[in-house]
Scaffold this motif. Sequence first.
Motif, PDB file in Angstrom:
ATOM      1  N   ARG A 149     -33.352 114.393  -8.406  1.00  8.11           N
ATOM      2  CA  ARG A 149     -33.847 113.237  -7.641  1.00  8.11           C
ATOM      3  C   ARG A 149     -33.033 113.026  -6.375  1.00  8.11           C
ATOM      4  O   ARG A 149     -31.842 113.307  -6.342  1.00  8.11           O
ATOM      5  CB  ARG A 149     -33.741 111.953  -8.480  1.00  8.11           C
ATOM      6  N   TRP A 152     -31.343 108.063  -2.043  1.00  3.93           N
ATOM      7  CA  TRP A 152     -31.482 107.700  -0.626  1.00  3.93           C
ATOM      8  C   TRP A 152     -30.288 106.896  -0.126  1.00  3.93           C
ATOM      9  O   TRP A 152     -29.986 106.894   1.064  1.00  3.93           O
ATOM     10  CB  TRP A 152     -32.799 106.957  -0.377  1.00  3.93           C
ATOM     11  N   PHE A 170     -40.178 118.749   1.117  1.00  8.15           N
ATOM     12  CA  PHE A 170     -40.930 118.359  -0.079  1.00  8.15           C
ATOM     13  C   PHE A 170     -42.380 118.771   0.101  1.00  8.15           C
ATOM     14  O   PHE A 170     -42.886 118.619   1.209  1.00  8.15           O
ATOM     15  CB  PHE A 170     -40.840 116.838  -0.302  1.00  8.15           C
ATOM     16  N   HIS A 172     -40.422 120.518  -2.935  1.00  4.61           N
ATOM     17  CA  HIS A 172     -39.096 121.067  -2.695  1.00  4.61           C
ATOM     18  C   HIS A 172     -38.873 122.441  -3.330  1.00  4.61           C
ATOM     19  O   HIS A 172     -39.091 122.624  -4.531  1.00  4.61           O
ATOM     20  CB  HIS A 172     -38.074 120.069  -3.258  1.00  4.61           C
ATOM     21  N   LEU A 179     -42.388 113.939  -3.212  1.00  2.00           N
ATOM     22  CA  LEU A 179     -42.055 112.573  -2.800  1.00  2.00           C
ATOM     23  C   LEU A 179     -43.020 111.565  -3.407  1.00  2.00           C
ATOM     24  O   LEU A 179     -44.206 111.853  -3.571  1.00  2.00           O
ATOM     25  CB  LEU A 179     -42.139 112.452  -1.275  1.00  2.00           C
ATOM     26  N   GLN A 180     -42.507 110.377  -3.692  1.00  2.00           N
ATOM     27  CA  GLN A 180     -43.332 109.237  -4.095  1.00  2.00           C
ATOM     28  C   GLN A 180     -43.327 108.229  -2.942  1.00  2.00           C
ATOM     29  O   GLN A 180     -42.532 108.348  -2.001  1.00  2.00           O
ATOM     30  CB  GLN A 180     -42.754 108.586  -5.372  1.00  2.00           C
ATOM     31  N   ASP A 183     -40.008 106.846  -2.031  1.00  2.00           N
ATOM     32  CA  ASP A 183     -39.125 107.714  -1.237  1.00  2.00           C
ATOM     33  C   ASP A 183     -39.408 107.516   0.253  1.00  2.00           C
ATOM     34  O   ASP A 183     -38.485 107.405   1.063  1.00  2.00           O
ATOM     35  CB  ASP A 183     -39.339 109.186  -1.599  1.00  2.00           C
ATOM     36  N   LEU A 184     -40.694 107.481   0.601  1.00  2.00           N
ATOM     37  CA  LEU A 184     -41.030 107.288   2.018  1.00  2.00           C
ATOM     38  C   LEU A 184     -40.588 105.907   2.487  1.00  2.00           C
ATOM     39  O   LEU A 184     -40.155 105.729   3.634  1.00  2.00           O
ATOM     40  CB  LEU A 184     -42.536 107.488   2.248  1.00  2.00           C
ATOM     41  N   SER A 200     -39.143 117.619   8.733  1.00  2.00           N
ATOM     42  CA  SER A 200     -39.761 117.659   7.425  1.00  2.00           C
ATOM     43  C   SER A 200     -40.487 118.993   7.266  1.00  2.00           C
ATOM     44  O   SER A 200     -41.479 119.258   7.934  1.00  2.00           O
ATOM     45  CB  SER A 200     -40.731 116.483   7.277  1.00  2.00           C
ATOM     46  N   GLU A 202     -42.699 121.329   5.261  1.00  2.00           N
ATOM     47  CA  GLU A 202     -43.706 121.058   4.237  1.00  2.00           C
ATOM     48  C   GLU A 202     -44.617 122.261   3.937  1.00  2.00           C
ATOM     49  O   GLU A 202     -45.830 122.121   3.817  1.00  2.00           O
ATOM     50  CB  GLU A 202     -44.556 119.837   4.662  1.00  2.00           C
ATOM     51  N   ARG A 215     -47.188 113.624  -0.185  1.00  2.00           N
ATOM     52  CA  ARG A 215     -46.969 112.538   0.768  1.00  2.00           C
ATOM     53  C   ARG A 215     -46.231 113.107   1.970  1.00  2.00           C
ATOM     54  O   ARG A 215     -45.009 113.243   1.964  1.00  2.00           O
ATOM     55  CB  ARG A 215     -46.167 111.415   0.114  1.00  2.00           C
TER      56      ARG A 215
END
Length: 388
Positions: A149, A152, A170, A172, A179-180, A183-184, A200, A202, A215
């Motif tokens: 996890r 942050w 992510f 990852h 991400l949930q 997280d954002l 980022s 992706e 996300r």
Amino acid sequence: MLQSKLPDVGTTIFTIMSRLAQEHQAINLGQGFPDFDPDPALCQLVSKAMAEGHNQYPYMTGVPPLRHAIAHKVRTLYGRTYDPDSEITVTSGATEALMAAVLACVGNGDEVVVIEPCYDSYLPAIRLAGGIPVTVPLRAPTQEDPSFRVDWQQVRDAITPRTRLIMMNFPHNPTGIILQDSDLDALENIVRDTGVLLLSDEPYEHIVFDGQHHRSVATRALLSDHAFVISSFGKTYHATGWKVGYCCAPKIMSAELRKIHQFIVFTVSSPMQFALAEYMRDPTPYLELSHFYQIRRDRLAQGLTGSRFKVLPSPGTFFLMADYREISDENEAEFSRWLTVTHGVTVIPVSAFYREPDAPQSNHQLVRFCFAKKESTLDAAIEKLQRV
Ligand code: PMP
Ligand code: GLN
């Protein structure tokens, strides 16, 4: 005498393990690439583009139909409108986009926060730019919570007035975590308070399982205003060898990235770009990719149930991690080598994604399996792994 700019860098772990697999004729579930071909229709579109004369230098930033197709996809899936002319750049894979983005915004003595474990090109890119990597580890799995996890608060604590960029990825690689919304939210607070830029990465955006969804940083205005959002067609269309990727970023950031891109590669193979643009008209292949890979993830996970490997949850990517503590107390690199040599299955030690691969805090007795393989390949590997 030539003084190395990257004195600590050797051959990548992916190459080392693929070579070892070849040497021992092992089943290669190490390096992340499919052992099957892209859709023949996509390959035919490349031939068609060549026959139609798309064989000379295309635009430096990528051919317009491909940049438009990317803009359309990102707007439809994530809600952010990027201008294809000034905000989208086609690159030679995600790897080139990463290097160009880092070189564009990191200078001498700038700090870059990197969430670790991380993809192997991040730290060398930062060092080449003269930057200082500041790694923040994912919280390792425990008995009660078997997932890696992001903490942050730790990310926030790593930020100083010298921090220029946060690098994240992510879904990852290698842990598979996604991400949930929370997280954002946490990332938004950090960006709002510090103004830090984001990179980022992706490339596994279309590989998310169990009914969840990706996300993207491009779903949030504040985040995407500060971000280089990078992806790749390699994983999405089973064509890792084509090396076509892209970067979406606000105009000012894209302008700087393009200055670097034009002197690293100038541009990217023309027929591939025209073919991808046409193929992207139908979203079905990327919309169905999660389903395609979930079958393979479940096949491997179930196959390992009867073995001494303990599978960790993998909500995204085409990687699965397994704990081997019931088999051995060797470190991950030694175990991975032994598994290839003795049992004929090649994996990647997760510790290779840490700045100090041999350190105890980088070794959790985990290895990474790539399940982007034919079902027959997975079955053959499972048979061997059950005998370990
Ligand atoms: N980032 C991550 C997290 C990756 O796993 C990879 C490779 N699979 C890349 C970047 C590089 O992608 P590409 O092959 O498109 O350069
Ligand atoms: N991204 C791939 C992996 O994680 C490897 C890419 C490479 O070999 N450079 O396995």
